[in-house]
Design a protein around this motif. Sequence first.
Motif, mmCIF file in Angstrom:
data_model
loop_
_atom_site.group_PDB
_atom_site.id
_atom_site.type_symbol
_atom_site.label_atom_id
_atom_site.label_comp_id
_atom_site.label_asym_id
_atom_site.label_seq_id
_atom_site.Cartn_x
_atom_site.Cartn_y
_atom_site.Cartn_z
ATOM 1 N N GLN A 1 -5.733 4.305 -0.039
ATOM 2 C CA GLN A 1 -5.911 5.806 -0.303
ATOM 3 C C GLN A 1 -7.131 6.579 0.067
ATOM 4 N N ARG B 1 -5.274 -1.385 -1.469
ATOM 5 C CA ARG B 1 -4.539 -0.403 -2.174
ATOM 6 C C ARG B 1 -5.879 0.634 -2.038
ATOM 7 N N ILE C 1 -5.970 7.770 3.412
ATOM 8 C CA ILE C 1 -5.184 9.046 3.112
ATOM 9 C C ILE C 1 -6.128 10.511 2.944
ATOM 10 N N THR C 2 -7.026 9.927 1.723
ATOM 11 C CA THR C 2 -8.165 11.177 1.645
ATOM 12 C C THR C 2 -8.844 11.677 3.006
ATOM 13 N N LEU D 1 1.835 2.538 2.609
ATOM 14 C CA LEU D 1 1.679 3.268 3.817
ATOM 15 C C LEU D 1 2.830 2.861 4.793
ATOM 16 N N GLN D 2 2.803 3.667 5.890
ATOM 17 C CA GLN D 2 3.989 3.146 6.948
ATOM 18 C C GLN D 2 4.023 1.947 7.465
ATOM 19 N N GLY E 1 -5.562 12.915 5.645
ATOM 20 C CA GLY E 1 -4.494 13.928 5.188
ATOM 21 C C GLY E 1 -3.097 12.940 5.240
ATOM 22 N N LYS E 2 -2.459 13.227 3.979
ATOM 23 C CA LYS E 2 -1.130 12.497 3.753
ATOM 24 C C LYS E 2 -0.313 13.039 4.708
ATOM 25 N N ASP E 3 -0.285 13.842 5.627
ATOM 26 C CA ASP E 3 0.711 14.441 6.494
ATOM 27 C C ASP E 3 0.426 13.749 7.734
ATOM 28 N N HIS E 4 -0.463 13.011 8.014
ATOM 29 C CA HIS E 4 -0.666 12.144 9.102
ATOM 30 C C HIS E 4 -0.035 10.800 8.986
ATOM 31 N N SER E 5 0.325 10.266 10.276
ATOM 32 C CA SER E 5 0.827 8.726 10.117
ATOM 33 C C SER E 5 -0.309 7.744 9.898
ATOM 34 N N THR F 1 0.810 -1.142 -0.085
ATOM 35 C CA THR F 1 0.137 -0.122 -0.015
ATOM 36 C C THR F 1 0.733 1.113 0.131
#
Length: 535
Positions: A155, A151, A158-159, A100-101, A162-166, A98
Amino acid sequence: MGLLVQFAPLALIDARNAGPFGFLVPPSPHPVEALRLQALRHDGDCVGALCIGYSRDTKAPQESGVSAADFADRLSLILANLKQAERIHRQANFDSLTGLQNRHLFSEQVGAATLSVSAGGGMGSLLYIDLDHFKRVNDTAGHAAGDDLLRVVAQRLITCVGKDHSIARLGGDEFAVLLPSIAGPDDARRVAERIVADIERPIVVGAREHQVSASIGMTVFPADGTKLEELLKAGDIAMYHAKDAGRARAMFFQTEMQQTLIERMKLESGMQRALQREDFLLHYQPIVCEGPGGGLAVEALVRWPGADQAPWTLPAVFIPVAEENGLIVKLGDWILRGACEQFARWRNSGLRLDYVSVNVSVRQLRESGFVATILSALQDNDMRGSELQLEITESVLAHGAELALTLANIAALGVGLALDDFGTGYSSLSYLRSYPIQTVKIDRSFIVGLPHDPAACRLAESIIVMCAALGKRVVAEGVESEEQRQFLRHAGCSTIQGYLLGRPMEAADIPGFARRLRSIVNTTALKGDGIAIAS
């Protein structure tokens, strides 16, 4: 002569704004009269380009120090090492599926966030997310489709966040979101509810629409923990309660939830031991037909006696747990085989029963070998298919085409299919028309008001008439009074089951019940009286 040196990794070369050698030549105080292009190669692959510009044209410039070729080789090695280091960094910190972290990087982010709020006196939140019914996607569409769906979920997270969060994928269909600073629990709730709503939207993978949902356990730190494992444990407990409450929802962790989970784990381990030691018992409740020719059948019901005089565990307690953890497959097979073996023993002793009825779950029907299990149980006990009936609920039929072939294969064996608890689930007349259902069992909730509640009377009569029009046999469950029996008989339902006839009893008591029934039937045939047997 002046000298201008520029290099570019291959991925950064932009042909649309490039100079004559495929990349942008930056401004220089000296006019560039000649360019030399040197490919940067490593292990046979081109990883970039080196451009050397000269302020005057020369076919063989006198170079001092490192040659252009040597410089290019060294630069190639540096770029390759950087690329390898980046690849190792991504493998160590990000999920390959994905993007992601992964747990390692997420743990570091959580540690930093909890340390910050502890020092500043604030609060943060960790959301533990588990997809509902994801296994169904893998089972029906394949693991590749399951990967594509994960996947899409990534996404959507993230939406939502927010992409700035973990955001991390912890493994399988489990995700986590870190909110490092929140004003209060309501902030976490709003994010979680947004995630639930977004993931519930249909996901199209491989031209096929899938429906999944998310159950979320919400934790607040530092109150619920300061380490990733502590917060995940609390989040897992809260998520589990969210699933128990109906799925597709978010719940905050509460301390008392942990005790509930401990009791649940004790129940599950106890069920495993009981099944291994065959501590479960089968009781049988009579099903009596007063129609032409009469008849007696039984429904097999599982019971779990308590050890050392402890109270028995109710089926309403352990059956849902078995459904949830998958133990219902083994337990259901044990019930099926045990009921068929007992039917054979009754037959061999001279007792005549029409059939034995066994409840089956969605989990059993989804097993690829379930039809073979039924056939084996019949053959091992020399039973005809018509001597076995399987009871399914309306929730089974709601799965549609997924189980249609299995039900058709069961019916092809001659095994009867009964729709249990009719009217309490996803009621639809199309089910009775589309699936090979032979018998409809009217739920007790429709019987309890008979004959004094006019609405209950109309409902019961409507169901009986409808089933008769569709050619279905009707069994009334939960009949407890002679008035109810008389009403049902006049309404056209001649097959009943309930405490009026007898409670669920041990197998050894069924022959005696059958003898009493024959005696009473013979008497009432002469007198026209009602049947009332209790044991």
